[in-house]
Motif scaffolding. Structure first.
Motif, PDB file in Angstrom:
ATOM      1  N   LEU A  36       0.849  -1.141  -0.112  1.00 50.00           N
ATOM      2  CA  LEU A  36       0.012  -0.097   0.050  1.00 50.00           C
ATOM      3  C   LEU A  36       0.792   1.298   0.047  1.00 50.00           C
ATOM      4  N   ILE A  37       1.990   1.349   0.746  1.00 53.84           N
ATOM      5  CA  ILE A  37       2.727   2.405   0.710  1.00 53.84           C
ATOM      6  C   ILE A  37       3.486   2.800  -0.796  1.00 53.84           C
ATOM      7  N   ARG A  38       3.840   1.550  -1.214  1.00 53.82           N
ATOM      8  CA  ARG A  38       4.238   1.838  -2.542  1.00 53.82           C
ATOM      9  C   ARG A  38       3.288   2.051  -3.577  1.00 53.82           C
ATOM     10  N   LEU A  39       1.894   1.702  -3.411  1.00 55.60           N
ATOM     11  CA  LEU A  39       1.043   2.374  -4.183  1.00 55.60           C
ATOM     12  C   LEU A  39       0.561   3.575  -4.329  1.00 55.60           C
ATOM     13  N   ILE A  40       0.697   4.345  -2.969  1.00 57.80           N
ATOM     14  CA  ILE A  40       0.664   5.828  -2.866  1.00 57.80           C
ATOM     15  C   ILE A  40       1.530   6.622  -2.968  1.00 57.80           C
ATOM     16  N   ASP A  41       2.774   6.206  -3.234  1.00 56.18           N
ATOM     17  CA  ASP A  41       4.201   6.889  -3.455  1.00 56.18           C
ATOM     18  C   ASP A  41       3.923   8.074  -4.617  1.00 56.18           C
ATOM     19  N   ASP A  42       3.425   7.672  -5.681  1.00 56.91           N
ATOM     20  CA  ASP A  42       3.489   8.372  -6.832  1.00 56.91           C
ATOM     21  C   ASP A  42       2.141   9.129  -7.092  1.00 56.91           C
ATOM     22  N   LEU A  43       1.296   9.138  -6.058  1.00 56.58           N
ATOM     23  CA  LEU A  43      -0.103   9.885  -6.325  1.00 56.58           C
ATOM     24  C   LEU A  43       0.277  11.304  -5.957  1.00 56.58           C
ATOM     25  N   ALA A  70      -3.391  16.445  -5.355  1.00 54.01           N
ATOM     26  CA  ALA A  70      -3.949  17.424  -6.297  1.00 54.01           C
ATOM     27  C   ALA A  70      -5.500  16.822  -6.156  1.00 54.01           C
ATOM     28  N   VAL A  71      -6.504  17.533  -6.723  1.00 52.51           N
ATOM     29  CA  VAL A  71      -8.039  17.450  -6.853  1.00 52.51           C
ATOM     30  C   VAL A  71      -8.251  16.512  -7.993  1.00 52.51           C
ATOM     31  N   GLY A  72      -8.892  15.505  -7.793  1.00 51.20           N
ATOM     32  CA  GLY A  72      -9.186  14.539  -8.985  1.00 51.20           C
ATOM     33  C   GLY A  72      -9.780  13.404  -8.525  1.00 51.20           C
ATOM     34  N   VAL A  73      -9.889  12.313  -9.443  1.00 47.83           N
ATOM     35  CA  VAL A  73     -10.668  11.118  -9.088  1.00 47.83           C
ATOM     36  C   VAL A  73      -9.772   9.847  -9.279  1.00 47.83           C
ATOM     37  N   TYR A  74      -9.756   8.867  -8.346  1.00 48.27           N
ATOM     38  CA  TYR A  74      -8.754   7.808  -8.127  1.00 48.27           C
ATOM     39  C   TYR A  74      -9.646   6.516  -8.340  1.00 48.27           C
ATOM     40  N   TYR A  75      -8.759   5.530  -8.791  1.00 46.94           N
ATOM     41  CA  TYR A  75      -9.456   4.354  -9.127  1.00 46.94           C
ATOM     42  C   TYR A  75      -8.513   3.259  -8.538  1.00 46.94           C
ATOM     43  N   PHE A  76      -9.258   2.277  -7.378  1.00 50.39           N
ATOM     44  CA  PHE A  76      -8.473   1.282  -7.159  1.00 50.39           C
ATOM     45  C   PHE A  76      -8.974  -0.077  -8.039  1.00 50.39           C
ATOM     46  N   SER A  77      -7.841  -0.953  -8.324  1.00 48.73           N
ATOM     47  CA  SER A  77      -8.123  -2.135  -9.166  1.00 48.73           C
ATOM     48  C   SER A  77      -7.454  -3.367  -8.397  1.00 48.73           C
ATOM     49  N   ASN A  78      -8.166  -4.574  -8.596  1.00 51.96           N
ATOM     50  CA  ASN A  78      -7.704  -5.802  -8.057  1.00 51.96           C
ATOM     51  C   ASN A  78      -6.439  -6.355  -9.120  1.00 51.96           C
ATOM     52  N   LYS A  79      -6.068  -7.440  -8.708  1.00 50.97           N
ATOM     53  CA  LYS A  79      -4.926  -8.180  -9.429  1.00 50.97           C
ATOM     54  C   LYS A  79      -5.503  -8.442 -10.995  1.00 50.97           C
ATOM     55  N   GLU A  80      -6.793  -8.772 -11.074  1.00 50.74           N
ATOM     56  CA  GLU A  80      -7.497  -8.951 -12.377  1.00 50.74           C
ATOM     57  C   GLU A  80      -7.776  -7.954 -13.353  1.00 50.74           C
ATOM     58  N   GLY A  81      -7.516  -6.679 -12.690  1.00 49.37           N
ATOM     59  CA  GLY A  81      -7.514  -5.423 -13.568  1.00 49.37           C
ATOM     60  C   GLY A  81      -9.145  -4.718 -13.310  1.00 49.37           C
ATOM     61  N   GLN A 131     -14.224  -1.992   8.295  1.00 44.64           N
ATOM     62  CA  GLN A 131     -14.326  -3.146   7.470  1.00 44.64           C
ATOM     63  C   GLN A 131     -14.066  -3.238   6.056  1.00 44.64           C
ATOM     64  N   LYS A 132     -14.953  -2.231   5.415  1.00 43.67           N
ATOM     65  CA  LYS A 132     -14.635  -1.958   3.968  1.00 43.67           C
ATOM     66  C   LYS A 132     -13.342  -1.555   3.573  1.00 43.67           C
ATOM     67  N   SER A 133     -12.542  -0.582   4.331  1.00 43.63           N
ATOM     68  CA  SER A 133     -11.293  -0.241   3.779  1.00 43.63           C
ATOM     69  C   SER A 133     -10.332  -1.383   3.885  1.00 43.63           C
ATOM     70  N   LYS A 134     -10.645  -2.421   5.199  1.00 43.56           N
ATOM     71  CA  LYS A 134      -9.813  -3.691   5.214  1.00 43.56           C
ATOM     72  C   LYS A 134      -9.908  -4.592   4.059  1.00 43.56           C
ATOM     73  N   GLN A 135     -10.892  -4.519   3.392  1.00 45.32           N
ATOM     74  CA  GLN A 135     -11.243  -5.409   2.307  1.00 45.32           C
ATOM     75  C   GLN A 135     -10.739  -4.759   1.084  1.00 45.32           C
ATOM     76  N   ILE A 136     -10.812  -3.319   0.949  1.00 43.95           N
ATOM     77  CA  ILE A 136      -9.990  -2.537  -0.300  1.00 43.95           C
ATOM     78  C   ILE A 136      -8.467  -2.521  -0.132  1.00 43.95           C
ATOM     79  N   GLN A 137      -8.216  -2.737   1.068  1.00 45.31           N
ATOM     80  CA  GLN A 137      -6.637  -2.895   1.440  1.00 45.31           C
ATOM     81  C   GLN A 137      -6.051  -4.241   1.065  1.00 45.31           C
ATOM     82  N   GLU A 138      -6.912  -5.199   1.227  1.00 47.15           N
ATOM     83  CA  GLU A 138      -6.576  -6.412   0.933  1.00 47.15           C
ATOM     84  C   GLU A 138      -6.516  -6.663  -0.636  1.00 47.15           C
ATOM     85  N   TYR A 139      -7.494  -6.140  -1.420  1.00 49.45           N
ATOM     86  CA  TYR A 139      -7.873  -6.432  -2.773  1.00 49.45           C
ATOM     87  C   TYR A 139      -7.248  -5.591  -3.789  1.00 49.45           C
ATOM     88  N   THR A 140      -6.694  -4.430  -3.196  1.00 51.21           N
ATOM     89  CA  THR A 140      -6.118  -3.412  -4.139  1.00 51.21           C
ATOM     90  C   THR A 140      -4.638  -3.624  -4.603  1.00 51.21           C
TER      91      THR A 140
END
Length: 454
Positions: free
Chosen positions: A186-193, A196-207, A231-240
Protein backbone atom coordinates in the motif's frame (compact mmCIF):
# COMPACT_ATOMS: atom_id res chain seq x y z
CA UNK A 1 14.27 0.57 23.95
CA UNK A 2 10.75 1.96 23.78
CA UNK A 3 9.33 5.49 23.67
CA UNK A 4 5.88 5.12 25.20
CA UNK A 5 3.85 8.22 24.46
CA UNK A 6 0.47 9.87 24.32
CA UNK A 7 -0.59 12.91 22.33
CA UNK A 8 -3.54 15.25 22.73
CA UNK A 9 -4.62 17.16 19.64
CA UNK A 10 -6.82 20.05 18.57
CA UNK A 11 -9.23 17.81 16.64
CA UNK A 12 -10.61 18.99 13.33
CA UNK A 13 -10.15 17.96 9.70
CA UNK A 14 -7.86 15.05 8.93
CA UNK A 15 -4.19 16.13 8.64
CA UNK A 16 -5.10 19.69 9.61
CA UNK A 17 -4.92 19.01 13.36
CA UNK A 18 -2.18 20.16 15.70
CA UNK A 19 -0.63 18.71 18.86
CA UNK A 20 -1.61 20.42 22.13
CA UNK A 21 0.21 18.17 24.61
CA UNK A 22 2.75 15.35 24.49
CA UNK A 23 4.14 12.98 27.09
CA UNK A 24 6.98 10.55 26.31
CA UNK A 25 8.36 7.94 28.71
CA UNK A 26 11.56 6.20 27.61
CA UNK A 27 11.24 2.60 28.80
CA UNK A 28 13.98 -0.05 28.67
CA UNK A 29 11.64 -3.00 29.19
CA UNK A 30 11.92 -2.81 32.95
CA UNK A 31 11.76 0.81 34.04
CA UNK A 32 11.43 4.39 32.86
CA UNK A 33 14.86 5.85 32.11
CA UNK A 34 13.89 9.27 30.73
CA UNK A 35 10.78 11.35 30.20
CA UNK A 36 9.52 14.47 28.44
CA UNK A 37 6.16 16.16 29.07
CA UNK A 38 5.02 19.45 27.58
CA UNK A 39 2.03 21.48 26.51
CA UNK A 40 2.35 22.74 22.91
CA UNK A 41 0.95 25.82 21.22
CA UNK A 42 -0.68 24.31 18.09
CA UNK A 43 -1.13 27.69 16.40
CA UNK A 44 -4.70 26.71 15.50
CA UNK A 45 -8.07 26.55 17.25
CA UNK A 46 -8.96 23.64 19.51
CA UNK A 47 -12.32 22.02 18.77
CA UNK A 48 -14.87 22.63 21.54
CA UNK A 49 -15.56 18.94 22.14
CA UNK A 50 -11.80 18.36 22.65
CA UNK A 51 -11.70 21.16 25.22
CA UNK A 52 -14.53 19.42 27.07
CA UNK A 53 -12.70 16.09 26.92
CA UNK A 54 -9.18 17.15 27.90
CA UNK A 55 -9.71 20.47 29.70
CA UNK A 56 -6.98 21.99 27.49
CA UNK A 57 -8.03 25.30 25.92
CA UNK A 58 -6.28 27.89 23.74
CA UNK A 59 -5.72 30.26 26.66
CA UNK A 60 -3.69 27.59 28.48
CA UNK A 61 -1.44 27.20 25.44
CA UNK A 62 -0.80 30.87 24.72
CA UNK A 63 2.61 30.82 26.45
CA UNK A 64 3.39 27.17 25.65
CA UNK A 65 6.27 26.36 23.27
CA UNK A 66 5.49 25.81 19.60
CA UNK A 67 6.28 22.41 18.12
CA UNK A 68 9.48 23.54 16.40
CA UNK A 69 10.84 24.62 19.78
CA UNK A 70 10.61 21.11 21.24
CA UNK A 71 11.15 19.08 18.05
CA UNK A 72 14.84 18.44 18.79
CA UNK A 73 14.03 17.05 22.23
CA UNK A 74 11.43 14.67 20.74
CA UNK A 75 13.94 13.45 18.16
CA UNK A 76 16.56 12.86 20.86
CA UNK A 77 14.35 10.99 23.34
CA UNK A 78 12.86 8.72 20.65
CA UNK A 79 16.13 8.07 18.79
CA UNK A 80 16.71 4.32 18.45
CA UNK A 81 13.37 3.59 20.10
CA UNK A 82 10.18 1.89 19.01
CA UNK A 83 7.19 4.19 19.44
CA UNK A 84 4.56 2.55 21.67
CA UNK A 85 1.08 4.04 22.04
CA UNK A 86 -2.54 3.07 22.56
CA UNK A 87 -3.75 3.45 18.95
CA UNK A 88 -0.22 4.08 17.70
CA UNK A 89 -1.48 4.87 14.21
CA UNK A 90 -2.94 8.17 15.45
CA UNK A 91 -0.04 9.28 17.65
CA UNK A 92 2.61 8.39 15.07
CA UNK A 93 0.63 10.16 12.33
CA UNK A 94 0.42 13.31 14.45
CA UNK A 95 4.17 13.29 15.06
CA UNK A 96 4.95 12.77 11.37
CA UNK A 97 2.46 15.48 10.45
CA UNK A 98 4.12 18.06 12.70
CA UNK A 99 7.61 17.11 11.50
CA UNK A 100 6.42 17.23 7.87
CA UNK A 101 5.36 20.84 8.47
CA UNK A 102 8.94 21.53 9.49
CA UNK A 103 10.30 19.76 6.40
CA UNK A 104 11.86 16.96 8.48
CA UNK A 105 11.40 13.25 7.69
CA UNK A 106 10.56 11.56 11.00
CA UNK A 107 10.54 7.76 10.94
CA UNK A 108 10.36 5.29 13.83
CA UNK A 109 9.22 1.72 14.38
CA UNK A 110 5.82 1.47 16.06
CA UNK A 111 3.88 -0.86 18.34
CA UNK A 112 0.18 -0.48 19.16
CA UNK A 113 -1.02 -1.62 22.59
CA UNK A 114 -4.58 -1.90 21.27
CA UNK A 115 -3.51 -4.59 18.77
CA UNK A 116 -1.22 -6.29 21.28
CA UNK A 117 -3.99 -6.37 23.89
CA UNK A 118 -6.41 -7.99 21.45
CA UNK A 119 -3.88 -10.78 20.82
CA UNK A 120 -2.62 -11.27 24.37
CA UNK A 121 -5.85 -10.50 26.23
CA UNK A 122 -8.58 -12.06 24.06
CA UNK A 123 -12.30 -11.91 24.75
CA UNK A 124 -12.29 -8.53 26.53
CA UNK A 125 -15.47 -6.55 25.88
CA UNK A 126 -13.59 -3.32 25.18
CA UNK A 127 -9.99 -2.37 24.42
CA UNK A 128 -10.29 1.35 25.10
CA UNK A 129 -7.54 2.48 27.43
CA UNK A 130 -9.94 3.50 30.21
CA UNK A 131 -11.91 0.23 30.28
CA UNK A 132 -8.84 -1.93 29.69
CA UNK A 133 -6.80 -0.58 32.60
CA UNK A 134 -9.87 -0.67 34.84
CA UNK A 135 -10.40 -4.37 34.14
CA UNK A 136 -6.70 -5.04 34.69
CA UNK A 137 -6.61 -3.02 37.91
CA UNK A 138 -4.05 -0.56 36.56
CA UNK A 139 -4.37 2.85 38.24
CA UNK A 140 -4.82 5.84 35.95
CA UNK A 141 -4.87 9.53 36.84
CA UNK A 142 -5.42 12.62 34.70
CA UNK A 143 -7.47 10.69 32.14
CA UNK A 144 -7.38 12.26 28.65
CA UNK A 145 -4.24 14.18 29.54
CA UNK A 146 -1.01 13.11 27.85
CA UNK A 147 0.99 12.34 31.00
CA UNK A 148 -1.75 10.32 32.70
CA UNK A 149 -2.62 8.27 29.62
CA UNK A 150 1.03 7.69 28.67
CA UNK A 151 1.90 6.49 32.17
CA UNK A 152 -1.06 4.09 32.13
CA UNK A 153 0.16 2.83 28.75
CA UNK A 154 3.61 2.18 30.26
CA UNK A 155 2.03 -0.02 32.92
CA UNK A 156 -0.18 -1.77 30.37
CA UNK A 157 2.77 -2.42 28.07
CA UNK A 158 4.82 -3.83 30.92
CA UNK A 159 2.00 -6.27 31.68
CA UNK A 160 1.75 -7.24 28.01
CA UNK A 161 5.46 -7.96 27.87
CA UNK A 162 4.99 -10.31 30.80
CA UNK A 163 2.01 -11.97 29.13
CA UNK A 164 4.02 -12.62 25.98
CA UNK A 165 6.03 -15.44 27.53
CA UNK A 166 7.25 -16.80 24.18
CA UNK A 167 8.12 -13.29 22.93
CA UNK A 168 6.75 -14.30 19.52
CA UNK A 169 4.20 -11.49 19.11
CA UNK A 170 6.53 -8.72 20.24
CA UNK A 171 9.34 -10.03 18.03
CA UNK A 172 7.12 -10.25 14.97
CA UNK A 173 6.02 -6.64 15.43
CA UNK A 174 9.59 -5.44 15.64
CA UNK A 175 10.76 -7.03 12.39
CA UNK A 176 11.32 -4.75 9.41
CA UNK A 177 9.91 -1.63 11.10
CA UNK A 178 6.72 -3.53 11.90
CA UNK A 179 5.54 -3.15 8.31
CA UNK A 180 3.61 -6.12 6.93
CA UNK A 181 3.69 -7.18 3.29
CA UNK A 182 0.28 -5.61 2.68
CA UNK A 183 1.47 -2.37 4.32
CA UNK A 184 4.54 -2.32 2.03
CA UNK A 185 2.34 -2.84 -1.00
CA UNK A 186 0.00 0.00 0.00
CA UNK A 187 2.88 2.36 0.75
CA UNK A 188 4.29 1.64 -2.71
CA UNK A 189 0.91 2.28 -4.33
CA UNK A 190 0.47 5.77 -2.90
CA UNK A 191 4.08 6.92 -3.38
CA UNK A 192 3.45 8.36 -6.83
CA UNK A 193 -0.02 9.79 -6.21
CA UNK A 194 -0.35 13.59 -6.43
CA UNK A 195 -1.57 16.01 -3.79
CA UNK A 196 -4.13 17.32 -6.27
CA UNK A 197 -7.87 17.37 -6.86
CA UNK A 198 -9.21 14.56 -9.00
CA UNK A 199 -10.63 11.05 -9.22
CA UNK A 200 -8.83 7.84 -8.20
CA UNK A 201 -9.44 4.21 -9.10
CA UNK A 202 -8.52 1.13 -7.04
CA UNK A 203 -8.11 -2.07 -9.10
CA UNK A 204 -7.58 -5.70 -8.10
CA UNK A 205 -4.98 -8.08 -9.57
CA UNK A 206 -7.42 -9.08 -12.34
CA UNK A 207 -7.58 -5.44 -13.45
CA UNK A 208 -11.17 -4.90 -12.30
CA UNK A 209 -11.87 -1.49 -10.75
CA UNK A 210 -13.22 -2.18 -7.25
CA UNK A 211 -13.53 1.39 -5.93
CA UNK A 212 -13.80 4.91 -7.37
CA UNK A 213 -13.47 8.07 -5.31
CA UNK A 214 -12.83 11.79 -5.63
CA UNK A 215 -10.83 14.11 -3.44
CA UNK A 216 -9.28 17.56 -3.28
CA UNK A 217 -6.07 15.71 -2.31
CA UNK A 218 -5.84 12.31 -4.02
CA UNK A 219 -2.76 11.13 -2.13
CA UNK A 220 -4.12 12.05 1.28
CA UNK A 221 -7.49 10.43 0.59
CA UNK A 222 -5.93 7.21 -0.73
CA UNK A 223 -3.75 7.09 2.38
CA UNK A 224 -6.87 7.41 4.56
CA UNK A 225 -8.33 4.34 2.86
CA UNK A 226 -5.11 2.44 3.51
CA UNK A 227 -4.79 3.27 7.22
CA UNK A 228 -8.44 2.90 8.17
CA UNK A 229 -9.57 -0.03 10.32
CA UNK A 230 -13.12 0.06 8.93
CA UNK A 231 -14.33 -3.23 7.49
CA UNK A 232 -14.77 -1.92 3.93
CA UNK A 233 -11.36 -0.25 4.03
CA UNK A 234 -9.72 -3.50 5.14
CA UNK A 235 -11.25 -5.29 2.15
CA UNK A 236 -10.07 -2.54 -0.18
CA UNK A 237 -6.57 -2.80 1.34
CA UNK A 238 -6.49 -6.55 0.82
CA UNK A 239 -7.67 -6.62 -2.78
CA UNK A 240 -6.17 -3.44 -4.23
CA UNK A 241 -3.24 -4.16 -6.54
CA UNK A 242 -2.98 -0.86 -8.39
CA UNK A 243 -4.14 2.74 -8.07
CA UNK A 244 -4.78 5.02 -11.02
CA UNK A 245 -5.92 8.62 -10.99
CA UNK A 246 -7.07 11.52 -13.14
CA UNK A 247 -6.41 15.13 -12.19
CA UNK A 248 -9.47 17.29 -12.79
CA UNK A 249 -8.31 20.76 -11.76
CA UNK A 250 -11.38 21.50 -9.65
CA UNK A 251 -13.98 19.77 -7.50
CA UNK A 252 -16.92 20.13 -9.89
CA UNK A 253 -15.16 18.13 -12.59
CA UNK A 254 -14.11 15.53 -10.00
CA UNK A 255 -17.68 15.17 -8.73
CA UNK A 256 -19.13 14.78 -12.23
CA UNK A 257 -16.47 12.28 -13.30
CA UNK A 258 -16.89 10.28 -10.08
CA UNK A 259 -20.66 10.19 -10.62
CA UNK A 260 -20.21 9.06 -14.22
CA UNK A 261 -17.55 6.44 -13.41
CA UNK A 262 -19.44 4.80 -10.56
CA UNK A 263 -22.61 4.44 -12.61
CA UNK A 264 -20.76 3.12 -15.63
CA UNK A 265 -18.25 0.82 -13.89
CA UNK A 266 -20.37 -0.23 -10.87
CA UNK A 267 -17.33 -0.87 -8.60
CA UNK A 268 -17.79 -3.54 -5.93
CA UNK A 269 -17.06 -1.33 -2.92
CA UNK A 270 -18.88 1.85 -3.96
CA UNK A 271 -22.15 2.34 -2.12
CA UNK A 272 -22.42 6.14 -1.90
CA UNK A 273 -24.55 6.56 -5.02
CA UNK A 274 -26.88 3.71 -4.19
CA UNK A 275 -28.73 6.11 -1.93
CA UNK A 276 -30.03 9.61 -2.56
CA UNK A 277 -27.31 12.18 -1.85
CA UNK A 278 -29.77 15.06 -2.21
CA UNK A 279 -32.96 14.63 -0.22
CA UNK A 280 -34.53 18.11 -0.13
CA UNK A 281 -35.34 20.82 -2.63
CA UNK A 282 -36.25 24.50 -2.74
CA UNK A 283 -39.76 24.99 -4.14
CA UNK A 284 -41.67 28.13 -5.14
CA UNK A 285 -45.47 28.62 -5.09
CA UNK A 286 -47.81 31.58 -5.40
CA UNK A 287 -50.14 32.23 -2.47
CA UNK A 288 -53.73 33.54 -2.68
CA UNK A 289 -52.47 37.13 -2.39
CA UNK A 290 -50.22 36.75 -5.43
CA UNK A 291 -46.90 36.61 -3.53
CA UNK A 292 -44.21 34.08 -4.47
CA UNK A 293 -43.40 31.87 -1.48
CA UNK A 294 -40.28 29.72 -1.02
CA UNK A 295 -40.12 26.52 1.00
CA UNK A 296 -37.69 23.66 1.60
CA UNK A 297 -39.20 20.17 1.58
CA UNK A 298 -38.41 16.62 0.53
CA UNK A 299 -37.68 16.19 -3.15
CA UNK A 300 -40.65 15.19 -5.29
CA UNK A 301 -39.75 13.90 -8.76
CA UNK A 302 -43.12 15.13 -10.07
CA UNK A 303 -42.49 18.75 -9.09
CA UNK A 304 -40.01 21.31 -10.40
CA UNK A 305 -37.53 22.55 -7.80
CA UNK A 306 -35.21 25.55 -7.82
CA UNK A 307 -32.14 23.85 -6.31
CA UNK A 308 -31.43 20.82 -4.14
CA UNK A 309 -29.81 20.10 -0.78
CA UNK A 310 -28.32 17.11 1.02
CA UNK A 311 -30.66 17.66 3.99
CA UNK A 312 -33.27 20.05 5.41
CA UNK A 313 -30.76 21.92 7.57
CA UNK A 314 -28.68 22.82 4.52
CA UNK A 315 -31.78 24.14 2.77
CA UNK A 316 -32.81 26.19 5.78
CA UNK A 317 -29.33 27.72 6.02
CA UNK A 318 -29.54 28.63 2.33
CA UNK A 319 -32.86 30.43 2.87
CA UNK A 320 -31.46 32.34 5.84
CA UNK A 321 -28.62 33.62 3.64
CA UNK A 322 -31.07 34.41 0.83
CA UNK A 323 -33.04 36.66 3.21
CA UNK A 324 -30.04 38.97 3.38
CA UNK A 325 -28.96 38.70 -0.26
CA UNK A 326 -32.38 39.20 -1.84
CA UNK A 327 -34.08 41.09 0.98
CA UNK A 328 -36.82 38.49 1.34
CA UNK A 329 -39.55 38.03 3.96
CA UNK A 330 -39.19 35.49 6.78
CA UNK A 331 -42.89 34.64 6.63
CA UNK A 332 -42.92 34.03 2.88
CA UNK A 333 -39.87 31.76 3.14
CA UNK A 334 -41.34 29.69 5.98
CA UNK A 335 -38.65 30.77 8.44
CA UNK A 336 -41.09 32.59 10.71
CA UNK A 337 -44.51 31.00 11.03
CA UNK A 338 -46.92 33.75 11.98
CA UNK A 339 -50.24 35.27 10.91
CA UNK A 340 -48.91 38.76 11.55
CA UNK A 341 -45.79 40.61 10.39
CA UNK A 342 -42.53 38.67 10.47
CA UNK A 343 -39.82 39.52 12.99
CA UNK A 344 -37.57 41.12 10.35
CA UNK A 345 -40.33 43.63 9.59
CA UNK A 346 -40.19 44.86 13.20
CA UNK A 347 -36.46 45.57 12.83
CA UNK A 348 -36.89 47.10 9.36
CA UNK A 349 -35.19 44.26 7.45
CA UNK A 350 -38.39 43.32 5.61
CA UNK A 351 -40.38 45.73 3.42
CA UNK A 352 -43.71 44.31 4.59
CA UNK A 353 -44.69 41.68 2.03
CA UNK A 354 -45.85 39.60 5.02
CA UNK A 355 -48.64 42.12 5.72
CA UNK A 356 -49.14 43.19 2.08
CA UNK A 357 -47.43 46.52 2.74
CA UNK A 358 -45.01 45.85 -0.14
CA UNK A 359 -46.78 45.05 -3.39
CA UNK A 360 -46.48 41.55 -4.86
CA UNK A 361 -44.88 42.68 -8.13
CA UNK A 362 -41.98 44.35 -6.36
CA UNK A 363 -41.41 41.46 -3.95
CA UNK A 364 -41.80 38.76 -6.62
CA UNK A 365 -39.15 40.38 -8.82
CA UNK A 366 -36.51 39.63 -6.18
CA UNK A 367 -37.69 36.02 -5.79
CA UNK A 368 -37.41 35.63 -9.58
CA UNK A 369 -33.81 36.92 -9.45
CA UNK A 370 -32.95 34.22 -6.91
CA UNK A 371 -34.60 31.51 -9.01
CA UNK A 372 -32.91 32.64 -12.20
CA UNK A 373 -29.52 32.65 -10.50
CA UNK A 374 -29.70 29.16 -8.96
CA UNK A 375 -31.89 27.26 -11.42
CA UNK A 376 -30.55 26.57 -14.90
CA UNK A 377 -33.75 25.03 -16.30
CA UNK A 378 -34.10 25.81 -20.04
CA UNK A 379 -30.83 27.78 -19.96
CA UNK A 380 -27.87 27.60 -22.31
CA UNK A 381 -24.67 28.12 -20.36
CA UNK A 382 -21.00 27.25 -20.01
CA UNK A 383 -19.50 26.88 -16.53
CA UNK A 384 -15.82 27.74 -16.62
CA UNK A 385 -13.39 26.93 -13.80
CA UNK A 386 -9.71 26.13 -13.14
CA UNK A 387 -8.03 23.57 -15.35
CA UNK A 388 -5.42 20.94 -14.57
CA UNK A 389 -2.52 23.31 -15.18
CA UNK A 390 -1.79 26.99 -15.72
CA UNK A 391 -3.41 28.34 -18.86
CA UNK A 392 -6.07 25.63 -19.04
CA UNK A 393 -9.76 26.05 -18.19
CA UNK A 394 -12.39 23.43 -17.50
CA UNK A 395 -15.77 23.79 -19.20
CA UNK A 396 -19.16 22.26 -18.46
CA UNK A 397 -21.69 22.69 -21.27
CA UNK A 398 -25.43 22.94 -20.56
CA UNK A 399 -28.03 23.31 -23.31
CA UNK A 400 -31.74 23.83 -22.69
CA UNK A 401 -31.14 23.10 -19.03
CA UNK A 402 -29.49 19.73 -19.72
CA UNK A 403 -25.91 18.66 -19.14
CA UNK A 404 -24.20 17.93 -22.48
CA UNK A 405 -20.67 17.20 -21.30
CA UNK A 406 -17.41 18.59 -19.97
CA UNK A 407 -13.83 19.04 -21.07
CA UNK A 408 -10.82 21.36 -21.08
CA UNK A 409 -9.78 24.29 -23.27
CA UNK A 410 -6.73 26.54 -23.57
CA UNK A 411 -7.98 28.94 -26.23
CA UNK A 412 -10.86 31.42 -25.97
CA UNK A 413 -12.22 30.67 -29.44
CA UNK A 414 -12.78 27.04 -28.38
CA UNK A 415 -15.32 28.32 -25.86
CA UNK A 416 -16.80 31.01 -28.09
CA UNK A 417 -17.54 28.54 -30.89
CA UNK A 418 -20.13 26.04 -29.60
CA UNK A 419 -19.63 23.60 -32.48
CA UNK A 420 -15.89 23.41 -31.71
CA UNK A 421 -16.61 23.11 -28.00
CA UNK A 422 -18.92 20.16 -28.58
CA UNK A 423 -16.11 18.39 -30.42
CA UNK A 424 -13.74 18.92 -27.51
CA UNK A 425 -15.93 17.93 -24.59
CA UNK A 426 -16.70 14.41 -23.38
CA UNK A 427 -20.44 13.66 -23.52
CA UNK A 428 -22.11 13.03 -20.17
CA UNK A 429 -25.47 11.62 -19.18
CA UNK A 430 -27.86 14.26 -17.88
CA UNK A 431 -29.08 12.34 -14.84
CA UNK A 432 -30.62 13.67 -11.66
CA UNK A 433 -27.43 13.27 -9.61
CA UNK A 434 -25.41 15.29 -12.14
CA UNK A 435 -28.01 18.08 -12.00
CA UNK A 436 -27.86 18.11 -8.20
CA UNK A 437 -24.05 18.21 -8.27
CA UNK A 438 -23.98 21.19 -10.64
CA UNK A 439 -26.66 23.14 -8.77
CA UNK A 440 -25.01 22.55 -5.43
CA UNK A 441 -21.61 23.57 -6.78
CA UNK A 442 -23.01 26.73 -8.37
CA UNK A 443 -24.64 27.62 -5.08
CA UNK A 444 -21.47 27.14 -3.04
CA UNK A 445 -18.92 28.54 -5.48
CA UNK A 446 -20.78 31.27 -7.36
CA UNK A 447 -18.11 33.88 -6.56
CA UNK A 448 -15.24 31.82 -8.03
CA UNK A 449 -16.85 30.55 -11.23
CA UNK A 450 -17.30 32.17 -14.61
CA UNK A 451 -20.72 31.39 -16.08
CA UNK A 452 -21.21 32.25 -19.74
CA UNK A 453 -24.80 32.39 -21.04
CA UNK A 454 -25.48 32.00 -24.75
Amino acid sequence: MYAILDIESTGGKYNEEGITEIAIYKFDGNEIVDQFISLINPERKIQSFVVGLTGINNEMLHQAPKFYEIAKRIIEITEGCTIVAHNAKFDYRMLKLEFDRLGYLYERKTLCTVKLSKKLLPDFESYSLGKLVKKLGIPITDRHRASGDALATVKLFKLLLEKDTDKEIISSHLKLNAVSSIDKKLIRLIDDLPNAVGVYYFSNKEGDIIYVGKSNDIKKRANQHFISDAQKSKQIQEYTSSVDYEKTGNELMALLKENQSIKKLKPKYNSALKKDLFTHGLYMFEDHNGYFNLTVSKLDSKKDYVTSFTNYQQGKAFLERALETYHLCQKLTGLHKTKEACFNYTIKKCDGACIKEEDAVSYNSRVVKLIEFYNYKDKNMIIQDRGRHLGEKSVVLIENGKLIGFGYTELNFQVENISILKNIINPMQNDRDAQHIIQSYLRKNNKNLKVIHF
